[in-house]
Structure formats: structure tokens, C-alpha cells
Design an enzyme around this catalytic site. Structure first.
Site, short mmCIF file in Angstrom:
data_model
loop_
_atom_site.label_atom_id
_atom_site.label_comp_id
_atom_site.label_asym_id
_atom_site.label_seq_id
_atom_site.Cartn_x
_atom_site.Cartn_y
_atom_site.Cartn_z
N SER A 559 0.83 -1.20 0.00
CA SER A 559 0.00 0.00 0.00
C SER A 559 0.86 1.24 0.00
O SER A 559 2.01 1.22 0.48
CB SER A 559 -0.92 0.01 1.23
OG SER A 559 -1.58 1.24 1.38
N TYR A 572 -3.04 -0.61 10.33
CA TYR A 572 -2.99 -0.95 8.91
C TYR A 572 -1.66 -0.52 8.29
O TYR A 572 -1.00 -1.31 7.60
CB TYR A 572 -4.16 -0.27 8.19
CG TYR A 572 -4.19 -0.51 6.70
CD1 TYR A 572 -4.69 -1.69 6.18
CD2 TYR A 572 -3.73 0.46 5.81
CE1 TYR A 572 -4.73 -1.91 4.81
CE2 TYR A 572 -3.77 0.25 4.43
CZ TYR A 572 -4.26 -0.93 3.95
OH TYR A 572 -4.30 -1.16 2.60
#
Length: 682
Positions: A559, A572
Site C-alpha cells: 500500500s 494498517y
């Protein structure tokens, strides 16, 4: 469509639907009839015959070659003799009617020169058993009397067509012939009569073998060679398959197929299987796919795993030497170059059969053909002695210039052909887009997802247009937090396709919370799914790739957050940073095995995303103060390119890394975020 063609197609479909009648893509059928010539307006005699490479069971009108019968039969007058009979195949093009339909096969002369209006040429196991029996000619007389004649072995071609036509003319009472070492041909004046005659020959041969065949024609069971229990057998197959696939891919990469049917397990347990396997297959359709003979392991099923692996390597080296010697014994200066010395069939007592090909369908069909060969050997040995055609004749067909030309006409393989991809989280979003792209580029795909129903839906979609859906994709249940489920999912991938070459660590989730609201459970869940899950998948896949010794690719869908310090996202972002560093660590460790490890850093992939649909989207929308349905637009506007990122864009990046153009790239992270300056790699 005229009634002659429709009746022919109906006959083909009915005959081809039953494997007792013929093997997949084997045999051919024809019909003769009259149509009006659009140029002269006069009636013209035509023949419709299954074209080269088609399959009877699925044949369409477009798969028929259409020839003028007068021109085809006139070729007899210019036939230069058996030494130059291959030239006649090119002459078939000059007999085409209209656009001509499909390319005529080598068996076209057989159909055209026989006077009967309808002709079938088939490869039934029962018929080939008689054709390959040592006393096949005598057995033919005993079984059929004068209703079926015997044709000594001759390579398919124009001369064989002349031979059959002459025998049919000399024996008006005959309904067909047994072709020595090869198969059967039957005929009739109507489509129904032809089909009935074909089935009479096949079923009569079956009945004779059943009534007169001796029990246990393969001899007694070798002590200690009994099949292992199913669970143990399949576990051992999964352990051996990557090594065997790697060996079978020494010359060029192959996809694998595993078969542990009763017919295979019984054959490899019996005393006569080494002798019979060494004799090889006989029917040209068989050995063109199975090679001249299989590789046979000579150890008991209970032998230690490492001993088995070492012996397989020794036998493989010997097989390659033997195959090269076979080529050397028969090749002429005009022969095509040796295509590869690896086995297409590997038999392992107590375990089963491993078959290989350029794609899953080819590998599966090769295995099916060897089962046909086992049935043929059983039938021949039960009433006589199995006596296949001579090795020199097998070579003449395997390295036939016409076979070489057929291979050269095959379409160029897609970039990911022969590669087996395993994608986690493949049931939705980025994962689903990725498996679609990889399958479209030729890969065999394993769709792994915790939601098995979602994975099955995607796999079914990918295989919708295939002869068999599982030749393209399979679905497996995989909770990536479970070590046991990951091992089981990858074992399923191995049993389905022979191994794994391309892994995409995509499974993920996210809980968007500020630091003080993030619980230990929140932290552990995200790290378990993405950091720990990616580690488990990569570790188990690496075991397979190292055993295969074929290299490989591992892709992490990380990500932008692995680099960018965004708000309210500690758990996350931290686990994505963990994944990003796994890329670097594994690239350094697995490089010596030819395994490349790279990462992709997407951002703002909202549409189709399981993460966003599960509440992440609402949380991020609240953080940024926008409506949830406009979150994609919001992300797009904060990028340099002002474009929304879709799952397909991430899938494109996966292909870019694995499709063959970046063979010397590892340890790379590719941003797919439409340009986020704060996430630039530096």
C-alpha cells in the site's frame, strides 16, 4: 445447414460423447453428398470430413473440411507413390469447395477413396486392443468373421486410404476394418448405418475381451506395491509433484496433471507393468501425446521420501539419455530437431500418474490417453500378447514433417502460458481483477479466498469457455491466518497443476482508528492477516518453487500507506510497512533460486474493494469529511494525475512484473496510486 452435414455432426457428437468409442480429439468421420455449385448451378459431389485437430464430441460445422469428391479421387492419377505420399496433403487444398472449411487431416484420403457414403475412423480401446495383439489378424477373423477385415500397420496417409478402399471393394460384405496397431474404420450407406457398424465393431470387441480375456493380464500384485490409502497417497503426490514437474520441464516449462484412478493404480502395482510400459503406446494419437514411453519409478510406495526423490532424478537423467539415443537411432538429415527429451508421463507405484503438457488441458489429455493405453494393453494381454508398432514407425510419426508443420501452425503461447498463479483474496476486488488478468494471459489460476463461494464464482467465470473449467482455474478455501489452511490450499494447487510459479499476496483488511482507539485485537487481526498471512503464503510457496527449480514470482500487494504517514491508521499502515520490508528480505534470500519478489503500492482502490465495502470506506470518508460514495473521486483529486485507481490497474502492474519483460527486476515496489508525492520512494 444441409441435412447431410447435420446428420454427420449428430453422429460425431454421439460417438464422441462416449470415451469407449474414441479418445478426445481422436478419430474422424465423414459424409458424402450433393450440393449445387454456386458458380455453375450444377450439382456437385462433395465430402465433409472432420478437419485436422478437431474433436468429434464438440465438432461444429466450421470444423469440417469440405472437398470436391471428383477432384479428391482424381488425385489417384497423380499419386507419386508411398515414398512421396506426404505431398498429397498439400494437394487436398486444391480439392476444396468454396472456402474449404477446416484444414483437411492426414486421414482425408481414407474417407474419400472408400466408396461408402459415410465413414468413421475411431480409436476405441477395445478395437486397438485387437489391433495391437500379437495375433491381431487371426483374432479379427475369429471375432468378426468376414464382416470385418484386417489391414496391416501402415502410417496414416494416402497409401493407407488406397489400401482400405481396395479391401472394402474386395470385401463387399464387410462393414469395416481393424487397422493393425492403430484403430478401426467403419462405413455405411447412411449415417445411421455407419454409426451402427462402428458401434457393432466396438461393442463386439468389448464383449469378446470380457468373455475370453484371462483374469489379471498384468500379472500378480508386486508385494509392497499396493496403492497407499487415499489421504496418504495424495499427500505423497503433493510432495513429489513439484520435483517431478521441474524434471519434466528441463527442456521447456510444463503444466502437470495428477491421476490416481483405479486403472492406473492397478497397472503400476502389477508384475508386468515395467515390461509393458517399456514397450510404449501404439496408436499414433496416443504416443504423440504420451511420448514413446513413460518414466517409471522402480521403488515401492513406502520408500523414504528423500530416497524416492533421489531415484527420480537418476531415472530422469537416464530417460533423457535413452530418448536422445532413440532420436539418434532413427533421425535423418531431414528430420526436425529433437523437441525435448523429458517424459510426458511419469508412473509412480502406489501413488499414480503425473502427466505433462504445454497447458493444463494438454497435460490432462496426455494422462487420459495413457489410461487408454493401459486399457489397450490390458485387452491385448488378456487374449494374446501386446505387440505395439515398431519403434522406428513411432519415430516416423513423432518426427513426421507433417506433424512438425502442424506444430509450427499452432498459435504463439501467451506470455504466462505454463505458469501456475496462486492469488489470495482472489474472490473480490484487486484479487479478482488480478486472477482475471493472469488467466487472460495464459496462466492457470488458483483463486484462494476465505469466502470459498466468492472464489468459486470467480473460478467458474474464468473457466466458462474452457472444455473443462478446472483446466483454467480452481477455487480453494484459504484463511491466510491459518498455517494449516495455507498448506492445504497450496497442496491443492500442486495437485491441480503440478506446482506454483506466481504468488500474489493480496488478502487484506483494514480498521481505520486513531492510536488511542486502536485495540490490541485490532492490531493483532491486521498483522495476522497481512504480515503473518503473507509470510505463511510466501514460505509455503517458496518450498514448492525451490523444489521445482523453475524460478518464480512472489508479488506483495502492499500500500501507499507502507510509506505515507496517513492519519488514524496505525495498525494498517504498520502491517503494510511489514509487508513492504518482507519484499526486500525475500528478494535478497530467494534470488539464488531464481525467485523474484516485488511489491505493488496501490492507493484509493475503492470500486469493487472488499476492504472498503466492509466499513473501511465509511471510516476513511469520515476522516476526510466526504461522502462515502464520493470517496473514489476524493482520492483521485488528491493525486497528481487526478485519476481514480481501479482494481484492474493493480492487476496490470502484477502482469507487468510477471509477464516476461522485467526478468531482471526484484526487490522493486511499484506505486499504483495515480501519483501521491508524499508516497514517492526515496
Amino acid at each position: 445447414m444441409n441435412t447431410v452435414v447435420q446428420d454427420l455432426l449428430n453422429r460425431c457428437h454421439e460417438l464422441g460423447a462416449d470415451p469407449r468409442n474414441t479418445n478426445y480429439a481422436g478419430g474422424n468421420a465423414s459424409a458424402k453428398g450433393v450440393e449445387t455449385d454456386p458458380v455453375t448451378g450444377e450439382p456437385v459431389d462433395l465430402m465433409w470430413v472432420k478437419g485436422s485437430g478437431g474433436d468429434l464430441g464438440t465438432l461444429k460445422a466450421s470444423g469440417l473440411a469440405v472437398l470436391r469428391l471428383d477432384r479428391l479421387r482424381a488425385l489417384v492419377n497423380v499419386y507419386p507413390g508411398v515414398e512421396r505420399e506426404d505431398e498429397m496433403v498439400a494437394a487436398f487444398d486444391f480439392c476444396a469447395h468454396g472456402k474449404g472449411g477446416a484444414a483437411p487431416s492426414i486421414d482425408t484420403a481414407m474417407h474419400g477413396l472408400v466408396e461408402a457414403a459415410h465413414v468413421d475412423h475411431l480409436h476405441p480401446d477395445s478395437g486397438i486392443a485387437i489391433a495391437t495383439a500379437e495375433d491381431g489378424e487371426e483374432l479379427t477373423r475369429r471375432i468378426f468373421g468376414d464382416r470385418v477385415a484386417w489391414v496391416p500397420w501402415r502410417r496414416p496417409g494416402f497409401q493407407l486410404g488406397l489400401d482400405i478402399a481396395a479391401i472394402a471393394a474386395a470385401n463387399p460384405q464387410a462393414i469395416g476394418v481393424i487397422l493393425g496397431g492403430h484403430g478401426i474404420t467403419a462405413w455405411g450407406e447412411t449415417s445411421e448405418e455407419c454409426q451402427a457398424n462402428s458401434l457393432e465393431m466396438i461393442r463386439t470387441a468389448e464383449a469378446f475381451l470380457a468373455e475370453h480375456g484371462r483374469p489379471e493380464p498384468f500379472g500378480p500384485v508386486i508385494p509392497g506395491h499396493e496403492p497407499l490409502p487415499e489421504a496418504e497417497r495424495r499427500a505423497r503426490a503433493a510432495e513429489l509433484f513439484p520435483l517431478i514437474r521441474g524434471l519434466a520441464s528441463t527442456d521447456k516449462p510444463q503444466v502437470g496433471h495428477f491421476t490416481d484412478s483405479d486403472a492406473v493404480l492397478d497397472f503400476v502395482s502389477r508384475a508386468e507393468h515395467p515390461r509393458l510400459a517399456a514397450l510404449g503406446t501404439s496408436c499414433p494419437d496416443h504416443f504423440l501425446r504420451t511420448k514413446v514411453s513413460p518414466l517409471v519409478l522402480d521403488l515401492a510406495p513406502g520408500a523414504p521420501l528423500e530416497e524416492v526423490k533421489a531415484r527420480l532424478k537418476e531415472l530422469h537423467a537416464a530417460y533423457r539419455e535413452d530418448y536422445a539415443a532413440y532420436y539418434g537411432r532413427h533421425a535423418t538429415p531431414e528430420s526436425p530437431a529433437m523437441r525435448g527429451a523429458d517424459p510426458a508421463i511419469v508412473l509412480v507405484p502406489g501413488i499414480g500418474m503425473f502427466s505433462f503438457g504445454a497447458n493444463k488441458q494438454t497435460a490432462r489429455v496426455a494422462g487420459e490417453f495413457y489410461v487408454n493405453a493401459i486399457n489397450v494393453m490390458r485387452g491385448a494381454e488378456s487374449v494374446s500378447r501386446y505387440a505395439p508398432i515398431e519403434e522406428s514407425e513411432k519415430f516416423r510419426i513423432e518426427y513426421w514433417s507433417l506433424e512438425e508443420a502442424k506444430l509450427q501452425r499452432m498459435p504463439k503461447p501467451k506470455p504466462l502460458a505454463t505458469r501456475v498463479a496462486f492469488v489470495t483474496g482472489g474472490g473480490s476486488g484487486i484479487g479478482a481483477a488480478t486472477v482475471r488478468r493472469l488467466a487472460s494471459e495464459g496462466a492457470c489460476v488458483v483463486v484462494a479466498d476465505r469466502d470459498l463461494a466468492a472464489a468459486e464464482k470467480v473460478a467458474a467465470e474464468l473457466g466458462a469457455n474452457a472444455l473443462r473449467a478446472s483446466d483454467v482455474a480452481i477455487a480453494v478455501a484459504a484463511d491466510v491466518t491459518s498455517e494449516d489452511e495455507i498448506k492445504a490450499a497450496l497442496a491443492a494447487a500442486v495437485l491441480a497443476f503440478g506446482g506454483v510459479d506466481l504468488v500474489v499476496n493480496n488478502a487484506g483488511l483494514s480498521l481505520s482508528k486513531p492510536l488511542l482507539e486502536t485495540t490490541v485485537a485490532d492490531w493483532d487481526l491486521q498483522h495476522d492477516v497481512m504480515a503473518r498471512g503473507s509470510f505463511l503464503v510466501s514460505r509455503e510457496a517458496a518450498r514448492i518453487m525451490i523444489e521445482q527449480a523453475m524460478g518464480g514470482d512472489v508479488i506483495y500487494i502492499s500500500s501507499k500507506n507502507s510509506i505515507f504517514a496517513g492519519p488514524n491508521n496505525i495498525a494498517y499502515s504498520a502491517t503494510k510497512a511489514d509487508q513492504a520490508h518482507q519484499v526486500r528480505l525475500l528478494a535478497a534470500e530467494l534470488g539464488e533460486h531464481g525467485v523474484r519478489v516485488n511489491g505493488i503500492n496501490p492507493d484509493g482502490v475503492v470500486r469493487g474493494s472488499g476492504i472498503f465495502a466492509s466499513g473501511w470506506g465509511a471510516n476513511r470518508a469520515a476522516v476526510y469529511g466526504v461522502e462515502e460514495e464520493k470517496l473514489g473521486e476524493f482520492y483521485a483529486q488528491r493525486t497528481l494525475l487526478k485519476r481514480e485507481v481501479l482494481p484492474e490497474h493493480v492487476a496490470n502492474a502484477v502482469f507487468a512484473l510477471t509477464g516476461g519483460d522485467l526478468t531482471h527486476t526484484t526487490g522493486l515496489h511499484i506505486p499504483v496510486d495515480a501519483g501521491v508525492a508524499a508516497a514517492f520512494l526515496r
